[in-house]
Scaffold this motif. Structure first.
Motif, PDB file in Angstrom:
ATOM      1  N   MET A  51       0.845  -1.208   0.000  1.00  0.00           N
ATOM      2  CA  MET A  51       0.000   0.000   0.000  1.00  0.00           C
ATOM      3  C   MET A  51       0.876   1.253   0.000  1.00  0.00           C
ATOM      4  SD  MET A  51      -3.122   1.333   0.228  1.00  0.00           S
ATOM      5  CE  MET A  51      -4.262   0.113   0.875  1.00  0.00           C
ATOM      6  N   LEU A  52       0.643   2.096  -0.950  1.00  0.00           N
ATOM      7  CA  LEU A  52       1.393   3.353  -1.034  1.00  0.00           C
ATOM      8  C   LEU A  52       0.867   4.353  -0.002  1.00  0.00           C
ATOM      9  CD1 LEU A  52       3.309   5.290  -2.610  1.00  0.00           C
ATOM     10  CD2 LEU A  52       1.353   5.835  -4.030  1.00  0.00           C
ATOM     11  N   ILE A  53       1.754   4.914   0.781  1.00  0.00           N
ATOM     12  CA  ILE A  53       1.361   5.935   1.751  1.00  0.00           C
ATOM     13  C   ILE A  53       2.168   7.205   1.484  1.00  0.00           C
ATOM     14  CG2 ILE A  53       1.327   6.561   4.196  1.00  0.00           C
ATOM     15  CD1 ILE A  53       0.874   3.607   4.832  1.00  0.00           C
ATOM     16  N   LEU A  54       1.468   8.305   1.257  1.00  0.00           N
ATOM     17  CA  LEU A  54       2.135   9.584   1.012  1.00  0.00           C
ATOM     18  C   LEU A  54       1.715  10.580   2.083  1.00  0.00           C
ATOM     19  CD1 LEU A  54       1.677  10.000  -2.855  1.00  0.00           C
ATOM     20  CD2 LEU A  54       3.688   9.169  -1.647  1.00  0.00           C
ATOM     21  N   HIS A  55       2.664  11.395   2.480  1.00  0.00           N
ATOM     22  CA  HIS A  55       2.379  12.430   3.480  1.00  0.00           C
ATOM     23  C   HIS A  55       1.851  13.668   2.752  1.00  0.00           C
ATOM     24  CE1 HIS A  55       2.929  14.692   7.198  1.00  0.00           C
ATOM     25  NE2 HIS A  55       3.376  15.668   6.444  1.00  0.00           N
ATOM     26  N   CYS A  56       0.647  14.089   3.108  1.00  0.00           N
ATOM     27  CA  CYS A  56       0.089  15.285   2.460  1.00  0.00           C
ATOM     28  C   CYS A  56       0.706  16.528   3.116  1.00  0.00           C
ATOM     29  CB  CYS A  56      -1.431  15.309   2.597  1.00  0.00           C
ATOM     30  SG  CYS A  56      -2.156  16.850   2.030  1.00  0.00           S
ATOM     31  N   PRO A  57       1.435  17.338   2.344  1.00  0.00           N
ATOM     32  CA  PRO A  57       2.086  18.500   2.962  1.00  0.00           C
ATOM     33  C   PRO A  57       1.094  19.595   3.383  1.00  0.00           C
ATOM     34  CG  PRO A  57       2.538  18.436   0.612  1.00  0.00           C
ATOM     35  CD  PRO A  57       1.751  17.211   0.923  1.00  0.00           C
ATOM     36  N   CYS A 113      10.673   6.382  -6.237  1.00  0.00           N
ATOM     37  CA  CYS A 113      11.544   5.535  -7.045  1.00  0.00           C
ATOM     38  C   CYS A 113      10.667   4.511  -7.758  1.00  0.00           C
ATOM     39  CB  CYS A 113      12.567   4.832  -6.165  1.00  0.00           C
ATOM     40  SG  CYS A 113      13.649   3.746  -7.101  1.00  0.00           S
ATOM     41  N   THR A 114      10.744   4.474  -9.096  1.00  0.00           N
ATOM     42  CA  THR A 114       9.901   3.535  -9.842  1.00  0.00           C
ATOM     43  C   THR A 114      10.429   2.112  -9.712  1.00  0.00           C
ATOM     44  OG1 THR A 114      11.173   3.896 -11.845  1.00  0.00           O
ATOM     45  CG2 THR A 114       9.223   5.268 -11.541  1.00  0.00           C
ATOM     46  N   ASN A 115      11.647   2.003  -9.267  1.00  0.00           N
ATOM     47  CA  ASN A 115      12.281   0.694  -9.183  1.00  0.00           C
ATOM     48  C   ASN A 115      11.923  -0.020  -7.883  1.00  0.00           C
ATOM     49  OD1 ASN A 115      13.839  -1.109 -10.512  1.00  0.00           O
ATOM     50  ND2 ASN A 115      15.796  -0.260  -9.854  1.00  0.00           N
ATOM     51  N   THR A 116      12.075   0.695  -6.768  1.00  0.00           N
ATOM     52  CA  THR A 116      11.849   0.079  -5.459  1.00  0.00           C
ATOM     53  C   THR A 116      10.559   0.559  -4.808  1.00  0.00           C
ATOM     54  OG1 THR A 116      12.988   1.856  -4.324  1.00  0.00           O
ATOM     55  CG2 THR A 116      14.335   0.019  -5.064  1.00  0.00           C
ATOM     56  N   LEU A 117       9.885   1.504  -5.439  1.00  0.00           N
ATOM     57  CA  LEU A 117       8.658   2.109  -4.912  1.00  0.00           C
ATOM     58  C   LEU A 117       8.918   2.909  -3.628  1.00  0.00           C
ATOM     59  CD1 LEU A 117       5.976  -0.629  -5.593  1.00  0.00           C
ATOM     60  CD2 LEU A 117       6.840   1.137  -7.109  1.00  0.00           C
ATOM     61  N   GLU A 118      10.169   3.191  -3.352  1.00  0.00           N
ATOM     62  CA  GLU A 118      10.494   4.001  -2.177  1.00  0.00           C
ATOM     63  C   GLU A 118       9.986   5.434  -2.378  1.00  0.00           C
ATOM     64  OE1 GLU A 118      14.650   4.191  -1.348  1.00  0.00           O
ATOM     65  OE2 GLU A 118      14.391   5.517   0.372  1.00  0.00           O
ATOM     66  N   VAL A 119       9.427   5.985  -1.320  1.00  0.00           N
ATOM     67  CA  VAL A 119       8.987   7.385  -1.371  1.00  0.00           C
ATOM     68  C   VAL A 119      10.077   8.243  -0.737  1.00  0.00           C
ATOM     69  CG1 VAL A 119       7.256   9.031  -0.606  1.00  0.00           C
ATOM     70  CG2 VAL A 119       6.572   6.706  -1.214  1.00  0.00           C
ATOM     71  N   PHE A 120      10.625   9.181  -1.527  1.00  0.00           N
ATOM     72  CA  PHE A 120      11.690  10.035  -0.994  1.00  0.00           C
ATOM     73  C   PHE A 120      11.114  11.213  -0.212  1.00  0.00           C
ATOM     74  CE2 PHE A 120      13.582   8.282  -4.968  1.00  0.00           C
ATOM     75  CZ  PHE A 120      14.455   7.411  -4.349  1.00  0.00           C
ATOM     76  N   GLY A 121       9.934  11.623  -0.606  1.00  0.00           N
ATOM     77  CA  GLY A 121       9.327  12.745   0.111  1.00  0.00           C
ATOM     78  C   GLY A 121       8.226  13.379  -0.727  1.00  0.00           C
ATOM     79  N   THR A 122       7.434  14.217  -0.071  1.00  0.00           N
ATOM     80  CA  THR A 122       6.400  14.959  -0.777  1.00  0.00           C
ATOM     81  C   THR A 122       6.640  16.435  -0.526  1.00  0.00           C
ATOM     82  OG1 THR A 122       4.961  14.757   1.144  1.00  0.00           O
ATOM     83  CG2 THR A 122       4.658  13.145  -0.603  1.00  0.00           C
ATOM     84  N   ARG A 178      13.587   4.649 -14.949  1.00  0.00           N
ATOM     85  CA  ARG A 178      13.791   3.551 -14.007  1.00  0.00           C
ATOM     86  C   ARG A 178      14.575   4.166 -12.864  1.00  0.00           C
ATOM     87  NH1 ARG A 178      17.955  -0.585 -13.890  1.00  0.00           N
ATOM     88  NH2 ARG A 178      17.228  -2.349 -12.691  1.00  0.00           N
ATOM     89  N   GLY A 179      13.902   4.442 -11.784  1.00  0.00           N
ATOM     90  CA  GLY A 179      14.547   5.115 -10.658  1.00  0.00           C
ATOM     91  C   GLY A 179      13.762   6.336 -10.230  1.00  0.00           C
ATOM     92  N   VAL A 180      14.478   7.413 -10.000  1.00  0.00           N
ATOM     93  CA  VAL A 180      13.856   8.626  -9.456  1.00  0.00           C
ATOM     94  C   VAL A 180      12.796   9.191 -10.398  1.00  0.00           C
ATOM     95  CG1 VAL A 180      14.288  10.999  -8.751  1.00  0.00           C
ATOM     96  CG2 VAL A 180      15.889   9.202  -8.110  1.00  0.00           C
ATOM     97  N   HIS A 181      11.639   9.487  -9.831  1.00  0.00           N
ATOM     98  CA  HIS A 181      10.556  10.063 -10.630  1.00  0.00           C
ATOM     99  C   HIS A 181       9.790  11.082  -9.785  1.00  0.00           C
ATOM    100  CE1 HIS A 181       8.001  10.441 -13.973  1.00  0.00           C
ATOM    101  NE2 HIS A 181       7.004   9.680 -13.583  1.00  0.00           N
ATOM    102  N   PHE A 182       9.273  12.085 -10.458  1.00  0.00           N
ATOM    103  CA  PHE A 182       8.490  13.112  -9.763  1.00  0.00           C
ATOM    104  C   PHE A 182       7.059  13.071 -10.279  1.00  0.00           C
ATOM    105  CE2 PHE A 182      12.878  14.448  -9.774  1.00  0.00           C
ATOM    106  CZ  PHE A 182      13.093  14.744  -8.444  1.00  0.00           C
ATOM    107  N   GLU A 183       6.113  13.049  -9.353  1.00  0.00           N
ATOM    108  CA  GLU A 183       4.714  12.891  -9.731  1.00  0.00           C
ATOM    109  C   GLU A 183       3.836  13.920  -9.041  1.00  0.00           C
ATOM    110  OE1 GLU A 183       4.381   9.027  -8.019  1.00  0.00           O
ATOM    111  OE2 GLU A 183       4.442   8.037  -9.959  1.00  0.00           O
TER     112      GLU A 183
END
Lengths: 188, 109
Positions: free
Chosen positions: B1-7, B71-80, B49-54
């Motif tokens: 499950m993707l979880i993003l922090h709403c700024p 990250c499109t590769n590992t699905l890691e969220v770097f930040g919002t 493949r890797g860092v992406h901004f959405e």
């Protein structure tokens, strides 16, 4: 003037919680810069409550303010006084860049009363309902299964849910099913 | 499950409260622009493949748009971060420099 009625004519359900349609509630949606002192003053004058901080709810006896987004607040006033409150609010806002609209008849409101109120909400919304994580004085806009809704706690055993009037039946059925006595989880 | 922090409302919202808004930081070309610019704006998208901004919208919540670095590769969220920007802010770039040294995205690095 037509007679105002509750969306489902005052339906109620007894299960894990006592679920009931709330009496008609006056609601004014206000879009403005909520950090503006003039806006805060106008909100206080219209509702008698001070504008809460982020995700805050200050409601007392059907009068209050809910924080809806960084630039939006929901003002709760008695249904009969909503037009007067709106006129007062518009007047006290004066030239401040703002938009206030009476949305009382576009919303449905339900009340859940009972020790399992947290559990019923937790079944439907992706919100951490653990005591300490969500407490009275907070408001949360989220979704309930497939529809958008917002809720706040009056006390540990009372939760009020607001949604669009067009989905009142869906919301009522949803809350009824989630509070079916046979579906108790007793997690909290 | 993707979880993003709403700024904007400070909630760690999960996927079902959010709505995806496609690639971030597009420059809009409208009437009067060249055909190439307009075509690029309409159709040309990164597929890294890797860092992406959405862009994401807290649809079942405060209703605000915001940006996410993932990250499109590992699905890691770097930040919002806020939507009121045309490029990733310094703190996101710092995280990326640490976690994905040498990252590139369009003409950013």
């Amino acid at each position: 003037m037509s007679e105002a009625v509750q969306p489902l004519g005052g339906s109620a359900f007894d299960g894990l919680v006592h679920l009931s349609e709330a009496p008609l509630q006056g609601m004014i949606t206000l879009r403005a810069d909520l950090s503006d002192a003039a806006v805060k003053k106008a909100i206080k004058a219209a509702t008698g409550q001070t504008m809460p901080d982020i995700r805050g709810a200050s409601v007392q006896e059907g009068q209050g303010v809910l924080w809806m987004s960084p630039d939006e607040a929901m003002l709760l006033v008695p249904y009969a006084e909503v037009d007067a409150a709106l006129a007062k609010l518009t007047k006290s806002l004066g030239k401040v860049h703002a938009l206030a609209v009476n949305v009382s008849d576009a919303r449905a409101m339900f009340s859940l009363r009972g020790p399992a109120a947290r559990e019923v909400i937790a079944k439907l919304a992706p919100v951490d309902m653990a005591p300490g994580a969500f407490e009275p004085g907070m408001v949360r806009r989220t979704r309930f299964a497939q529809v958008a809704g917002a809720f706040w706690m009056e006390d540990q055993e009372t939760i009020h849910v607001v949604c669009f009037r067009s989905v009142a039946r869906y919301m009522f059925d949803l809350l009824s099913v989630a509070s079916d006595p046979a579906s108790a989880v007793d997690f909290f | 499950m993707l979880i993003l922090h709403c700024p904007y409302c400070g909630i760690d919202a999960e996927e079902t409260e959010l709505h995806a808004g496609g690639e971030a930081h597009l420059t809009r070309f409208g009437p009067g622009s060249s055909d190439d610019d307009f075509e690029g704006y309409l159709f040309m998208r990164e597929n890294p493949r890797g860092v992406h901004f959405e862009r994401w919208r807290h649809a079942n919540g405060c209703g605000k748009w915001f940006h996410a670095a993932r990250c499109t590769n590992t699905l890691e969220v770097f930040g919002t971060y806020s939507a009121q920007t045309t490029e990733p802010p310094e703190e996101i770039r710092k995280i990326l420099a640490k976690k994905r040294p040498g990252w590139t995205w369009r003409d950013l690095k």
